[in-house]
Design a protein around this motif. Structure first.
Motif, PDB file in Angstrom:
ATOM      1  N   PRO A  23       0.810  -1.229   0.000  1.00 18.93           N
ATOM      2  CA  PRO A  23       0.000   0.000   0.000  1.00 18.93           C
ATOM      3  C   PRO A  23       0.839   1.274   0.000  1.00 18.93           C
ATOM      4  N   ALA A  24       1.893   1.304   0.791  1.00 17.38           N
ATOM      5  CA  ALA A  24       2.731   2.509   0.844  1.00 17.38           C
ATOM      6  C   ALA A  24       3.432   2.737  -0.488  1.00 17.38           C
ATOM      7  N   ALA A  25       3.897   1.663  -1.125  1.00 15.20           N
ATOM      8  CA  ALA A  25       4.546   1.801  -2.433  1.00 15.20           C
ATOM      9  C   ALA A  25       3.570   2.365  -3.460  1.00 15.20           C
ATOM     10  N   LEU A  26       2.358   1.823  -3.485  1.00 23.06           N
ATOM     11  CA  LEU A  26       1.351   2.312  -4.432  1.00 23.06           C
ATOM     12  C   LEU A  26       0.984   3.766  -4.155  1.00 23.06           C
ATOM     13  N   GLU A  27       0.810   4.107  -2.902  1.00 22.44           N
ATOM     14  CA  GLU A  27       0.483   5.499  -2.564  1.00 22.44           C
ATOM     15  C   GLU A  27       1.569   6.443  -3.049  1.00 22.44           C
ATOM     16  N   SER A  28       2.839   6.027  -2.919  1.00 21.43           N
ATOM     17  CA  SER A  28       3.932   6.910  -3.318  1.00 21.43           C
ATOM     18  C   SER A  28       3.935   7.155  -4.826  1.00 21.43           C
ATOM     19  N   ILE A  29       3.391   6.224  -5.609  1.00 21.02           N
ATOM     20  CA  ILE A  29       3.299   6.415  -7.056  1.00 21.02           C
ATOM     21  C   ILE A  29       2.033   7.188  -7.422  1.00 21.02           C
ATOM     22  N   LEU A  30       0.929   6.827  -6.834  1.00 24.75           N
ATOM     23  CA  LEU A  30      -0.336   7.492  -7.180  1.00 24.75           C
ATOM     24  C   LEU A  30      -0.355   8.944  -6.730  1.00 24.75           C
ATOM     25  N   ASN A  31       0.489   9.308  -5.775  1.00 20.12           N
ATOM     26  CA  ASN A  31       0.566  10.690  -5.296  1.00 20.12           C
ATOM     27  C   ASN A  31       1.727  11.464  -5.914  1.00 20.12           C
ATOM     28  N   GLN A  32       2.268  10.969  -7.018  1.00 15.86           N
ATOM     29  CA  GLN A  32       3.325  11.702  -7.713  1.00 15.86           C
ATOM     30  C   GLN A  32       2.806  13.038  -8.245  1.00 15.86           C
ATOM     31  N   SER A  33       3.684  14.030  -8.249  1.00 13.08           N
ATOM     32  CA  SER A  33       3.310  15.303  -8.877  1.00 13.08           C
ATOM     33  C   SER A  33       3.135  15.139 -10.378  1.00 13.08           C
ATOM     34  N   TYR A  34       3.803  14.159 -10.952  1.00 16.21           N
ATOM     35  CA  TYR A  34       3.617  13.811 -12.364  1.00 16.21           C
ATOM     36  C   TYR A  34       2.413  12.885 -12.450  1.00 16.21           C
ATOM     37  N   ARG A  35       1.385  13.268 -13.197  1.00 20.72           N
ATOM     38  CA  ARG A  35       0.097  12.583 -13.116  1.00 20.72           C
ATOM     39  C   ARG A  35      -0.191  11.636 -14.282  1.00 20.72           C
ATOM     40  N   ASN A  36       0.482  11.808 -15.410  1.00 19.26           N
ATOM     41  CA  ASN A  36       0.134  11.021 -16.596  1.00 19.26           C
ATOM     42  C   ASN A  36       0.864   9.674 -16.547  1.00 19.26           C
ATOM     43  N   LEU A  37       0.286   8.759 -15.771  1.00 21.07           N
ATOM     44  CA  LEU A  37       0.939   7.484 -15.553  1.00 21.07           C
ATOM     45  C   LEU A  37      -0.080   6.363 -15.412  1.00 21.07           C
ATOM     46  N   GLU A  38       0.427   5.151 -15.601  1.00 22.09           N
ATOM     47  CA  GLU A  38      -0.296   3.932 -15.262  1.00 22.09           C
ATOM     48  C   GLU A  38       0.631   3.083 -14.414  1.00 22.09           C
ATOM     49  N   VAL A  39       0.033   2.241 -13.556  1.00 20.44           N
ATOM     50  CA  VAL A  39       0.817   1.391 -12.668  1.00 20.44           C
ATOM     51  C   VAL A  39       0.457  -0.056 -12.956  1.00 20.44           C
ATOM     52  N   LEU A  40       1.396  -0.784 -13.538  1.00 18.82           N
ATOM     53  CA  LEU A  40       1.179  -2.198 -13.819  1.00 18.82           C
ATOM     54  C   LEU A  40       1.732  -3.000 -12.654  1.00 18.82           C
ATOM     55  N   VAL A  41       0.817  -3.534 -11.835  1.00 20.30           N
ATOM     56  CA  VAL A  41       1.194  -4.281 -10.641  1.00 20.30           C
ATOM     57  C   VAL A  41       0.986  -5.761 -10.934  1.00 20.30           C
ATOM     58  N   LEU A  42       2.081  -6.507 -10.994  1.00 17.68           N
ATOM     59  CA  LEU A  42       2.002  -7.923 -11.317  1.00 17.68           C
ATOM     60  C   LEU A  42       2.139  -8.745 -10.039  1.00 17.68           C
ATOM     61  N   ASP A  43       1.032  -9.402  -9.647  1.00 21.02           N
ATOM     62  CA  ASP A  43       1.045 -10.317  -8.506  1.00 21.02           C
ATOM     63  C   ASP A  43       1.679 -11.621  -8.971  1.00 21.02           C
ATOM     64  N   ASN A  44       2.896 -11.858  -8.493  1.00 23.70           N
ATOM     65  CA  ASN A  44       3.721 -12.956  -8.979  1.00 23.70           C
ATOM     66  C   ASN A  44       3.541 -14.197  -8.095  1.00 23.70           C
ATOM     67  N   GLY A  45       2.294 -14.737  -8.090  1.00 19.34           N
ATOM     68  CA  GLY A  45       2.022 -15.959  -7.350  1.00 19.34           C
ATOM     69  C   GLY A  45       1.944 -15.788  -5.853  1.00 19.34           C
ATOM     70  N   SER A  46       1.492 -14.639  -5.373  1.00 15.10           N
ATOM     71  CA  SER A  46       1.431 -14.388  -3.933  1.00 15.10           C
ATOM     72  C   SER A  46       0.409 -15.288  -3.245  1.00 15.10           C
ATOM     73  N   THR A  47       0.679 -15.572  -1.967  1.00 17.98           N
ATOM     74  CA  THR A  47      -0.249 -16.371  -1.157  1.00 17.98           C
ATOM     75  C   THR A  47      -0.750 -15.601   0.052  1.00 17.98           C
ATOM     76  N   ASP A  48      -0.388 -14.323   0.176  1.00 13.00           N
ATOM     77  CA  ASP A  48      -0.898 -13.492   1.270  1.00 13.00           C
ATOM     78  C   ASP A  48      -2.036 -12.628   0.741  1.00 13.00           C
ATOM     79  N   GLY A  49      -2.225 -11.441   1.267  1.00 11.01           N
ATOM     80  CA  GLY A  49      -3.327 -10.581   0.839  1.00 11.01           C
ATOM     81  C   GLY A  49      -2.977  -9.631  -0.287  1.00 11.01           C
ATOM     82  N   THR A  50      -1.893  -9.898  -1.016  1.00  9.01           N
ATOM     83  CA  THR A  50      -1.439  -8.999  -2.079  1.00  9.01           C
ATOM     84  C   THR A  50      -2.525  -8.765  -3.130  1.00  9.01           C
ATOM     85  N   ARG A  51      -3.156  -9.823  -3.589  1.00  7.89           N
ATOM     86  CA  ARG A  51      -4.148  -9.685  -4.662  1.00  7.89           C
ATOM     87  C   ARG A  51      -5.300  -8.781  -4.238  1.00  7.89           C
TER      88      ARG A  51
END
Length: 279
Positions: A23-51
């Protein structure tokens, strides 16, 4: 609102069992002053609450693009990064690991640099080291210009992989060439630099690199050092790299420490050796 003249940046974030810091990593990207972005988050076989975390953020912000791999791809996230990159729409690609943080102006400053320097392929930054609570514990600097980066490649990886922004030249071929058990980012960026692509580091602390007890860099230390040495020898053997004698001697000294000290003490010793040798 995004500036229509600003290039789209695709932020690539592979994650494996990263619910603790994601969550903190995502917040740091979504709150960038540069706004024209997409975030491709690849869940690489997680077994916790990542998905569930990824899906929650995707519902809240349509810039978050979830991707899923059913099983871990391994190789320190480079294989997962290659998969995610094939879905990227951006003219520019940024990396951030799911346990790290980006300074609010990181993308803005890096995009501005690449726009002002069309001959440069990739730009990185210096790192602020943080602990599991986000408290600063140190810093890591890197050589700035292309020639200085090239000169240090035998001694160490002179680019912070989680801090890079680069041009999307790799729609058909993967940036990360999976040739070794570990550190394929180190090998692959050297291959690109050696091919003539220019690289640069901004002398600014624009990425926060988290040191914690789950960092994969702190496991299988002797095995990983062997991969590191194999890559260095590849630079010399396959690409004609001329390593300065002082750098060769430093690596021999570090190897002596790693091969002599009990592995349970290696993390502490290695960190001290890095500071003493500036490696």
């Amino acid at each position: 609102m995004p500036n229509s003249a600003a290039p789209l940046v695709s932020v690539i974030m592979p994650v494996y069992n990263g619910a603790r810091f994601l969550p903190a990593a995502l917040e740091s990207i979504l709150n960038q002053s540069y706004r024209n972005l997409e975030v491709l988050v690849l869940d690489n076989g997680s077994t916790d609450g990542t998905r569930q975390i990824i899906e929650s953020y995707a519902r809240r912000d349509n810039r978050v693009k979830p991707l899923y791999e059913p099983r871990p791809l391994g190789y320190g996230g480079e294989a997962a990064t290659n998969v995610a990159t094939r879905h990227a729409k951006g003219e520019l690609l940024a990396k951030l690991d799911a346990d790290d943080l980006a300074h609010p102006d990181r993308l803005a400053r890096q995009v501005a640099f690449l726009q002002a320097n069309p001959d440069v392929f990739l730009v990185g930054s210096w790192l602020t080291l943080i602990d599991e609570h986000g408290k600063p514990t140190g810093a890591r600097t890197y050589p700035v210009d292309h020639q200085a980066i090239y000169k240090e490649f035998y001694l160490r990886f002179p680019i912070a992989n989680p801090a890079i922004l680069y041009r999307n030249y790799f729609q058909q071929n993967d940036l990360y060439q999976i040739q070794f058990d570990h550190f394929n980012d180190y090998y692959s960026l050297f291959v690109q630099l050696n091919s003539g692509l220019k690289m640069h580091n901004l002398p600014e602390y624009l990425t926060f690199y988290r040191i914690h007890d789950s960092n994969t860099v702190f496991t299988k230390l002797r095995e990983k050092w062997r991969s590191n040495l194999n890559i260095k020898e590849t630079f010399i053997r396959d690409f004609g790299y001329k390593a300065p004698l002082s750098h060769r001697l430093k690596i021999k000294l570090i190897s002596l420490v790693i091969n002599t000290v009990p592995e349970s003490f290696l993390i502490r010793i290695m960190n001290r050796a890095r500071r003493v040798l500036n490696a």
